[in-house]
Write a protein that holds these residues in place. Sequence first.
Motif, PDB file in Angstrom:
ATOM      1  N   LEU A 120       0.811  -1.219   0.000  1.00 17.31           N
ATOM      2  CA  LEU A 120       0.000   0.000   0.000  1.00 17.31           C
ATOM      3  C   LEU A 120       0.846   1.272   0.000  1.00 17.31           C
ATOM      4  O   LEU A 120       0.501   2.249  -0.654  1.00 17.31           O
ATOM      5  N   LEU A 121       1.946   1.252   0.762  1.00 15.77           N
ATOM      6  CA  LEU A 121       2.775   2.457   0.853  1.00 15.77           C
ATOM      7  C   LEU A 121       3.294   2.881  -0.517  1.00 15.77           C
ATOM      8  O   LEU A 121       3.303   4.065  -0.848  1.00 15.77           O
ATOM      9  N   ARG A 122       3.694   1.914  -1.314  1.00 10.58           N
ATOM     10  CA  ARG A 122       4.213   2.211  -2.656  1.00 10.58           C
ATOM     11  C   ARG A 122       3.106   2.731  -3.567  1.00 10.58           C
ATOM     12  O   ARG A 122       3.304   3.624  -4.383  1.00 10.58           O
ATOM     13  N   LEU A 123       1.931   2.129  -3.409  1.00 10.84           N
ATOM     14  CA  LEU A 123       0.797   2.554  -4.226  1.00 10.84           C
ATOM     15  C   LEU A 123       0.403   3.993  -3.866  1.00 10.84           C
ATOM     16  O   LEU A 123       0.037   4.798  -4.733  1.00 10.84           O
ATOM     17  N   GLN A 124       0.494   4.320  -2.591  1.00 10.27           N
ATOM     18  CA  GLN A 124       0.141   5.670  -2.152  1.00 10.27           C
ATOM     19  C   GLN A 124       1.180   6.693  -2.609  1.00 10.27           C
ATOM     20  O   GLN A 124       0.847   7.852  -2.879  1.00 10.27           O
ATOM     21  N   ALA A 125       2.433   6.276  -2.705  1.00 13.61           N
ATOM     22  CA  ALA A 125       3.457   7.161  -3.264  1.00 13.61           C
ATOM     23  C   ALA A 125       3.135   7.456  -4.725  1.00 13.61           C
ATOM     24  O   ALA A 125       3.298   8.584  -5.205  1.00 13.61           O
ATOM     25  N   ALA A 126       2.645   6.436  -5.443  1.00 17.74           N
ATOM     26  CA  ALA A 126       2.274   6.621  -6.853  1.00 17.74           C
ATOM     27  C   ALA A 126       1.085   7.569  -6.982  1.00 17.74           C
ATOM     28  O   ALA A 126       1.098   8.491  -7.806  1.00 17.74           O
ATOM     29  N   VAL A 127       0.063   7.356  -6.151  1.00 13.04           N
ATOM     30  CA  VAL A 127      -1.097   8.248  -6.188  1.00 13.04           C
ATOM     31  C   VAL A 127      -0.665   9.667  -5.802  1.00 13.04           C
ATOM     32  O   VAL A 127      -1.100  10.653  -6.410  1.00 13.04           O
ATOM     33  N   GLY A 128       0.207   9.771  -4.806  1.00  6.87           N
ATOM     34  CA  GLY A 128       0.728  11.083  -4.403  1.00  6.87           C
ATOM     35  C   GLY A 128       1.443  11.781  -5.555  1.00  6.87           C
ATOM     36  O   GLY A 128       1.288  12.983  -5.760  1.00  6.87           O
ATOM     37  N   GLN A 129       2.211  11.020  -6.333  1.00  8.40           N
ATOM     38  CA  GLN A 129       2.890  11.595  -7.502  1.00  8.40           C
ATOM     39  C   GLN A 129       1.869  12.214  -8.453  1.00  8.40           C
ATOM     40  O   GLN A 129       2.032  13.334  -8.937  1.00  8.40           O
TER      41      GLN A 129
END
Lengths: 168, 168
Positions: A120-129
């Motif tokens: 999830l953390l990586r996915l949220q970094a992507a959404v944040g981008q």
Amino acid sequence: MFADKGFDGASLRAIARAAGVDPALVHHYFGNKEGVFVAAMRFPVNPAELLPKVMSAEPGRVGEQFAREFIAIWDDPDKRAPIVAMLRTAMTNERAAALMREFVTSALLDRVAAARDVPLLRLQAAVGQLVGVMIVRHVIRVEPLASASPEELVELLAPTLQRYIDGS
Amino acid sequence: MFADKGFDGASLRAIARAAGVDPALVHHYFGNKEGVFVAAMRFPVNPAELLPKVMSAEPGRVGEQFAREFIAIWDDPDKRAPIVAMLRTAMTNERAAALMREFVTSALLDRVAAARDVPLLRLQAAVGQLVGVMIVRHVIRVEPLASASPEELVELLAPTLQRYIDGS
């Protein structure tokens, strides 16, 4: 109902009861809770339609497809306006923030994380981008990002999203 | 003065004239226009102090240093509050958006782009990454990103920022 109970707290059954209709009717018209939410909030995108488009890309091109779909949504003023309005409200109002948080988590993040086995953390970094670039592009409107073509942005951002998804 | 003329339109000389003081006095107390802006807007970070810290990192670690400094600022509630307030205003008010745009461009982006020879578009993608993650972390507060340690975030984001800066 969503405002009172939050996204996770409102069940399709409770929504139907509050509306005085049969749950089967709600199911027929809206599919699921996300569908009711999307209609109630005038949210411009139904995750149930968006996700299959992103997830159907071949594994090495999920980042590209993710960028492409997201940029297309934000570049459409009719779709962008309600998202920005919701984000603005979430920035001042904890209840709105909670609603947005629960919706984004349940309808989007948890599903993609499970389907693609992405932390999830990586996915949220992507959404944040994506969210951050869209704010710089459409809200603060800094050049040259504000006028860059969708294709330029896809090329710029796809490797970042792909890296987060691949875990590399 | 900034509200009337924008950031680029207000000169140190004009600011001094409006305040009825000698430009040398303004220069002595605030250094330059960014310093006046930072004080007037209660902006929590002076780019004149922040940039040398980021730029002094060795070339291969600029991304890491960039992430570290930025995360530290947003993780401090006293510094975060005025930034979020400004961003919120920029989301509703075109004048505030213009002021923020000009300040960020003149005081930050143009300088880093020139010093490191990084195309502005790539630099803005990097800033977008940081702003977006900070909104997901501190405004919408989606877990696990909201509770991740600064070190976890540095590790997650540094390669992305480094890639934009290196142009790879």
